[in-house]
Enzyme design. Sequence first.
Site, PDB file in Angstrom:
ATOM      1  N   HIS A 154       0.820  -1.223   0.000  1.00 60.26           N
ATOM      2  CA  HIS A 154       0.000   0.000   0.000  1.00 60.26           C
ATOM      3  C   HIS A 154       0.856   1.276   0.000  1.00 60.26           C
ATOM      4  CE1 HIS A 154      -0.054  -0.499   4.682  1.00 60.26           C
ATOM      5  NE2 HIS A 154       0.982   0.210   4.310  1.00 60.26           N
ATOM      6  N   HIS A 160      -1.202   5.060   9.587  1.00 60.51           N
ATOM      7  CA  HIS A 160       0.177   5.580   9.701  1.00 60.51           C
ATOM      8  C   HIS A 160       0.150   6.999  10.239  1.00 60.51           C
ATOM      9  CE1 HIS A 160      -0.005   2.705   6.362  1.00 60.51           C
ATOM     10  NE2 HIS A 160       1.281   2.463   6.491  1.00 60.51           N
ATOM     11  N   HIS A 217      10.416  -3.934   4.306  1.00 60.66           N
ATOM     12  CA  HIS A 217      10.925  -2.572   4.165  1.00 60.66           C
ATOM     13  C   HIS A 217      11.266  -1.977   5.514  1.00 60.66           C
ATOM     14  CE1 HIS A 217       6.621  -1.819   4.828  1.00 60.66           C
ATOM     15  NE2 HIS A 217       6.779  -0.513   4.876  1.00 60.66           N
TER      16      HIS A 217
HETATM   17 FE   LIG Z   1       2.563   1.104   5.384  1.00 60.03          FE
END
Ligand SMILES: [Fe+2]
Lengths: 113, 288
Positions: B12, B59, B194
């Site tokens: 995403h 987030h 990541h």
């Molecule tokens: Fe994310």
Amino acid sequence: MQHHDIPGTIVYDGAEAQKGYALNAMCYSFNSAANRDEFKRDEDAYCTKYGLNDEQRAAIRERNVLKLLAAGGNVYYLAKFAGILNLNVQDLGAQQTGMSVEAFKEKLAAAGR
Amino acid sequence: MAQIVGAIATSHIPAIGKAIAENKQNDPYWKPFFDGYGPALSWLKQAKPDVVVMIYNDHGLNFFLDKMPTFAVGAAAQYRSEDEGWGLPVLNSFPGDAALSWHLIEHLVADEFDITSCQDMAVDHGFAVPMNLLFPNAGGQWPVKTIPVSINTVQHPLPTPLRCWKLGRAIGRAIESYPKDLRVVVFGTGGLSHQLDGTRAGFINKKFDLYCLDTIVRDPEALTKLSVMDLVREAGAQGVEFLNWITMRGALLGQVSKIHSNYHIPISNTAGATLVLENRTEAQSQAA
Ligand SMILES: [Fe+2]
């Protein structure tokens, strides 16, 4: 910080979240364009409004990601500060690893080979 | 009864939203990534979902460190897309299904998941980018109702992979006990490996990602033996978003088969991935 043996990696836990609360609260406010503009008009006054400590203010002034992290910044909120500066996550990665942006991008691409 | 017909897992990354806004799908950098969505779109077209249960993480748009729920479930008639501070276009609101949300909340709490219910919720790129990727022709008229399920991946302690698997199981049971005939697809978003912060920024682990992509299909319970620290070490500090995928997989209670997967490095700082799974319940298998 929880005990772990993962080099160069922050486990963002309660101690970090407590330390960085004011800094992150300021960065969270940057979701709003009006707040971003207010910050740009007078950075120092805006840091005062959110009660940043000296370490956090210095890290904001220097645009130094590792110092922002050390002052309790969380990367997801800091990303909104980076947005004001027009920096993307490769720029941030390059700064933190001491590489050029090109070299950092090459390192990412190399991970796929 | 409501039926979970399958699941789609997808990265995403905000840069994807930007690439869509700028029509860069055929750009050499983006093509290998976007090409991975063709089979997902065809499958989705014949799956004809009425509802998407979106398992994602916020987030720093809807939740701040002042109140950080481990598991939050939306219970609104719609969910707002909003400015996240870095220029991603704000999309049309996503329609909700409040009645199904409350059914889910009732069942999860009865099943001992002490979730936070949210009647007012903005959803960030973790929700919006997958919608944009998988309903590319919606033109802002989203063809499905949505139920956001947000998992804390921001502030440790995070829920364990085992806990997320169990949450997924409970979501599956709850949805499939809903008396309306609805076709439901579960999305799990984020990842794969990541890391954005620290001197290990830029860490990507192809070997671990490929293990996860394979294991989540055929032996998902093996993933529940991982600890959160295993995920941080192997997938990166932000690769812990794989918890959303584990939860998604948990919600598939029937016979699961893989329809499609794609894996491409790098998209922004991340290993981009897509996985499409079909879920056949016993009744469906007999009818077939
Ligand atoms: Fe994310």
